[in-house]
Design an enzyme around this catalytic site. Sequence first.
Site, PDB file in Angstrom:
ATOM      1  CG  HIS A   1      -4.380  -3.984  -0.093  1.00 19.61           C
ATOM      2  ND1 HIS A   1      -3.749  -3.395  -1.158  1.00 19.61           N
ATOM      3  CD2 HIS A   1      -4.305  -3.090   0.920  1.00 19.61           C
ATOM      4  CE1 HIS A   1      -3.328  -2.198  -0.815  1.00 19.61           C
ATOM      5  NE2 HIS A   1      -3.637  -1.983   0.438  1.00 19.61           N
TER       6      HIS A   1
ATOM      7  CG  ASP B   1      -2.117   0.948   1.049  1.00 18.47           C
ATOM      8  OD1 ASP B   1      -3.123   0.601   0.418  1.00 18.47           O
ATOM      9  OD2 ASP B   1      -1.991   2.081   1.566  1.00 18.47           O
TER      10      ASP B   1
ATOM     11  CE1 TYR C   1      -5.711   6.892  -0.471  1.00 12.20           C
ATOM     12  CE2 TYR C   1      -5.453   7.507   1.838  1.00 12.20           C
ATOM     13  CZ  TYR C   1      -5.631   6.543   0.867  1.00 12.20           C
ATOM     14  OH  TYR C   1      -5.733   5.222   1.233  1.00 12.20           O
TER      15      TYR C   1
END
Length: 386
Positions: free
Chosen positions: A363, A180, A307
Amino acid sequence: MKPFTLHVDDATLDDLNQRLARVRWPGEPVDAGWRYGANLGYMRRLVDYWRNEFDWRAAEARLNRFPQFTAAVEGADGQALDIHFIHEKGSGDNPLPLLLLHGWPGSVAEFLDVIEPLAHPERFGGDAEDGFDVIVPSLPGYGFSEAPPAPMGPKAMASVFTRLMRDVLGYERYVAQGGDWGSIIVARMALDHPAPLAAVHFNMLPLRPDLGEGTPPLSADEKAWMSRVQKTRGRETAYQEVHATKSQSLAYGLTDSPVGLAGWITEKFHGWSTPEADEPPFSMDALLTNIMVYWISGSMNSSTWLYRAFREEQAYALAPGQKVDLPMGFCLPPNDLIPPPPPEWLGRVGNVVRDTRLDDGGHFTALQKGPELVADIRSFFRETAR
């Protein structure tokens, strides 16, 4: 470095229990499953377990099994942040330092089952000389690491963790692994701070290669893969737009409501692991331990800032002619947010010397496929860095 022991006071736990007792449940469409987000039936069971069976003190003790510290670490701008990290020194005569980096919505809790096998392989039938000094930090603004005053991206975090390893812990040579956001930060370390790194390992694709003039044309497999990625993005990445644009608005609900927080996180542990299953492939204890890291630290808001900074930094795309020169290893699960790319795409990123494809899993690889990931990390770094 200051020793760190996690202890949540009883008043915080009592407040949590009161909030869980007066949850206001939403409705959902008939036969919704997980198509619209976190499934209502599963969330009801999860919250009931949280209230009546989950033992936070046991989870707290699991986190405290390993030596933890905080240290003031300067970033590229010269401003220091208190960074939290686990530091488990390994067996053997000369354990190789290994930095493990998580992402969102994960935490250091993802690695609780892999730290000991990596640091002390002889306890699990392996060779003590394969042991690592395992360093597992909380990202800035995540869990028990201080939040930066403004959003900080992967490039800036790469500088922070280089300084943690080199200046705080005194390692002159080390390796790093990430998934990630951790994969992108590790990749930026390899690009921007390569000198002390011997090799890097990933369980998610970390970078977008240059496809401009002078690069090989896309193969049929690459074109088909890019089409699959676009379909996945359309279905799975709306949360990224919220995090990167209006995260403050989201933060009020997720900071005030533990059930809102759990719903936002749990859906990802389902959809990015076993999307066709009726529930996530993790125990409720594992899910709630990770959720509790966000709840007790109040870090959901600051965790989303990455982000916004990521887009401003443009940290994902390689410049024309740019590649990672260090040896790279990949251990890619099939059910990830980004489907595993064909080998030729990985070759565009840099010096790939290991490309392992798992038969299942998703993930959160350290949590779901821990033994396989440990074996791949150990084998890769044995071949490239020892």
